[in-house]
Design a protein around this motif. Structure first.
Motif, short mmCIF file in Angstrom:
data_model
loop_
_atom_site.label_atom_id
_atom_site.label_comp_id
_atom_site.label_asym_id
_atom_site.label_seq_id
_atom_site.Cartn_x
_atom_site.Cartn_y
_atom_site.Cartn_z
N LEU A 17 4.42 22.25 12.93
CA LEU A 17 5.59 23.07 13.21
C LEU A 17 5.44 24.44 12.57
CD1 LEU A 17 6.61 19.98 13.37
CD2 LEU A 17 8.87 20.99 13.26
N PRO A 18 6.08 25.46 13.14
CA PRO A 18 5.90 26.83 12.61
C PRO A 18 6.36 26.99 11.17
CG PRO A 18 6.84 26.88 14.82
CD PRO A 18 6.85 25.45 14.39
N ASP A 19 7.28 26.14 10.69
CA ASP A 19 7.78 26.30 9.32
C ASP A 19 6.86 25.70 8.27
OD1 ASP A 19 8.13 23.59 9.65
OD2 ASP A 19 10.31 23.59 9.40
N GLY A 20 5.68 25.18 8.70
CA GLY A 20 4.74 24.61 7.75
C GLY A 20 4.83 23.11 7.60
N SER A 21 5.88 22.51 8.17
CA SER A 21 5.99 21.05 8.14
C SER A 21 5.22 20.46 9.31
CB SER A 21 7.46 20.63 8.19
OG SER A 21 8.04 20.97 9.44
N TRP A 66 0.85 -1.19 0.00
CA TRP A 66 0.00 0.00 0.00
C TRP A 66 0.89 1.24 0.00
CZ3 TRP A 66 -1.08 -3.90 3.74
CH2 TRP A 66 -2.19 -4.69 3.44
N PRO A 67 1.43 1.60 -1.13
CA PRO A 67 2.39 2.73 -1.15
C PRO A 67 1.73 4.05 -0.76
CG PRO A 67 1.78 2.07 -3.38
CD PRO A 67 1.21 1.02 -2.46
N LEU A 68 2.42 4.77 0.06
CA LEU A 68 1.94 6.07 0.50
C LEU A 68 1.88 7.04 -0.68
CD1 LEU A 68 1.33 8.22 2.72
CD2 LEU A 68 3.82 8.47 2.97
N GLN A 69 0.79 7.80 -0.74
CA GLN A 69 0.64 8.81 -1.79
C GLN A 69 0.50 10.18 -1.15
OE1 GLN A 69 -2.65 7.76 -4.33
NE2 GLN A 69 -1.72 5.84 -5.00
N LEU A 70 1.31 11.12 -1.62
CA LEU A 70 1.27 12.50 -1.11
C LEU A 70 0.70 13.42 -2.17
CD1 LEU A 70 4.75 12.87 0.64
CD2 LEU A 70 2.55 12.41 1.72
N ARG A 71 0.00 14.44 -1.71
CA ARG A 71 -0.51 15.46 -2.61
C ARG A 71 0.67 16.19 -3.26
NH1 ARG A 71 -5.48 17.98 -2.96
NH2 ARG A 71 -5.49 20.05 -3.89
N LEU A 128 6.50 15.52 7.24
CA LEU A 128 6.06 15.97 5.92
C LEU A 128 6.25 17.48 5.81
CD1 LEU A 128 2.66 14.02 5.66
CD2 LEU A 128 4.96 13.23 5.06
N ALA A 129 6.60 17.92 4.63
CA ALA A 129 6.82 19.36 4.42
C ALA A 129 6.39 19.76 3.02
CB ALA A 129 8.29 19.71 4.64
N PRO A 130 5.88 20.99 2.87
CA PRO A 130 5.59 21.49 1.52
C PRO A 130 6.90 21.83 0.81
CG PRO A 130 5.15 23.19 3.15
CD PRO A 130 5.52 21.95 3.92
N ARG A 131 6.93 21.57 -0.49
CA ARG A 131 8.15 21.87 -1.26
C ARG A 131 8.26 23.37 -1.54
NH1 ARG A 131 7.43 16.98 -5.65
NH2 ARG A 131 8.04 15.28 -4.27
N GLU A 148 6.35 16.50 0.43
CA GLU A 148 7.37 15.47 0.42
C GLU A 148 7.68 15.01 1.84
OE1 GLU A 148 11.11 16.94 -1.00
OE2 GLU A 148 10.92 18.85 0.09
N ILE A 149 8.24 13.81 1.93
CA ILE A 149 8.73 13.28 3.21
C ILE A 149 10.17 13.72 3.38
CG2 ILE A 149 9.24 11.20 4.54
CD1 ILE A 149 7.03 9.78 2.93
N ILE A 150 10.47 14.41 4.49
CA ILE A 150 11.84 14.88 4.71
C ILE A 150 12.53 14.14 5.84
CG2 ILE A 150 11.37 17.17 3.74
CD1 ILE A 150 11.22 18.25 6.59
N ASP A 151 11.79 13.30 6.57
CA ASP A 151 12.42 12.53 7.64
C ASP A 151 11.49 11.40 8.06
OD1 ASP A 151 14.32 11.74 9.44
OD2 ASP A 151 13.85 13.26 10.95
N LYS A 152 12.08 10.32 8.59
CA LYS A 152 11.32 9.19 9.14
C LYS A 152 11.99 8.75 10.43
CE LYS A 152 10.11 7.26 4.58
NZ LYS A 152 10.24 6.04 3.73
#
Length: 297
Positions: A276-280, A49-54, A294-297, A58-62
């Motif tokens: 978080l304040p930076d939008g992530s 079940w692969p994760l799908q992001l809008r 997760l963070a917006p590009r 993007e994923i920046i850390d796990k």
């Protein structure tokens, strides 16, 4: 008692300490096994079940953890404490050397709140506890008992609000030196809580799939048709973030200007969220055994 400065211990001393050592060894083996299972489970889930992001995210850390639930940030915005839905439930601290168990006296670990130097945690069980834990002194206090307490939220006046996730559920207010008081009753399995920018209280109803706002005018509906809603987050811009906690088809939804936009889908039982304040944001994915950033590009 052993004398200060003595380095050797008698066989009796070693015998008295052995149960504690055995317990520490068992916990250590359990954490290693949990980490291995987390890696295996995460790989299997990702393949099937692969994760799908809008688009634009993007994923920046796990962070790999076994069955993460609720999240608490450090003052610098980094993820610091996580409750785990393991058996027994655990509260862990994320350190440079890896996860460290703070304590493990949980029936089912759920709510988590970092308030000053105290951690407020809840166990979602019948006659579950809402507890205050001081990591510096290892002191644990039971603040209240109720059936299935879940999310714990701190209000601007310093009081605590606890969501009681049962049919005909209630929101309870806890204040130091006072008996627990009912703030709102008649809710349909309330779970998520957050502070709205206008001072009202945001409430996620797991039973009805609604997000409600509670304030001087009473209850108002902000959003509907959110099947499986679990935890909730209120952004400073007035938008709402809802975690829909399905086992294989969980979603992260952002609600703004009356529109619902799915940010992530095919999540495997997502739970906790922290903005978080930076939008992530951090998002706990219990059945995938990980916390995503997760963070917006």
């Amino acid at each position: 008692m052993p004398t200060r400065g003595v380095t050797q211990r008698s066989p009796v001393d070693r015998r008295h300490r052995s149960p504690r050592k055995r317990l520490a060894q068992r916990i250590g083996r359990y954490l290693v096994l949990a980490a291995v299972l987390a890696l295996i489970g995460g790989a299997y889930y990702g393949a099937r079940w692969p994760l799908q992001l809008r688009g634009g995210w993007e994923i920046i850390d796990k962070v790999r953890l076994s069955r993460p639930n609720s999240l608490a940030l450090a003052p610098d915005g980094k993820l610091r404490f996580v409750t785990l839905e393991t058996i027994p439930g655990l509260l862990v601290e994320l350190t440079p050397d890896g996860p460290r168990t703070v304590f493990g006296d949980f029936g089912k670990a759920n709510g988590l709140l970092a308030a000053d130097d105290i951690l407020i945690v809840s166990e979602s069980t019948p006659n579950g506890r809402v507890m205050a834990y001081n990591p510096a002194t290892a002191r644990l206090r039971v603040l209240a008992r109720m059936d299935n307490p879940e999310t714990v939220l701190r209000r601007p006046d310093g009081s605590l609000v606890v969501a009681q996730n049962v049919t005909e559920g209630r929101l309870w207010v806890l204040r130091e030196g006072a008996e627990p008081a009912v703030l709102v009753d008649g809710l349909d399995r309330p779970e998520g809580l957050c502070n709205l920018p206008d001072g009202r209280l945001g409430i996620g109803e797991g039973g009805s799939g609604r997000i409600l706002a509670y304030g001087p005018a009473g209850l108002q509906t902000l959003a509907e048709d959110l099947d499986g809603i679990d935890q909730l987050a209120c952004d400073a811009d007035g938008s709402l973030w809802a975690v829909l906690s399905q086992v294989r088809s969980g979603k992260l939804v952002r609600i703004a200007d009356g529109k619902q936009r799915t940010i992530a889908r095919h999540l495997r039982q997502p739970r906790g969220i922290a903005l978080l304040p930076d939008g992530s944001l951090y998002l706990a994915e219990a059945r995938a055994n990980r916390v995503l950033r997760l963070a917006p590009r």
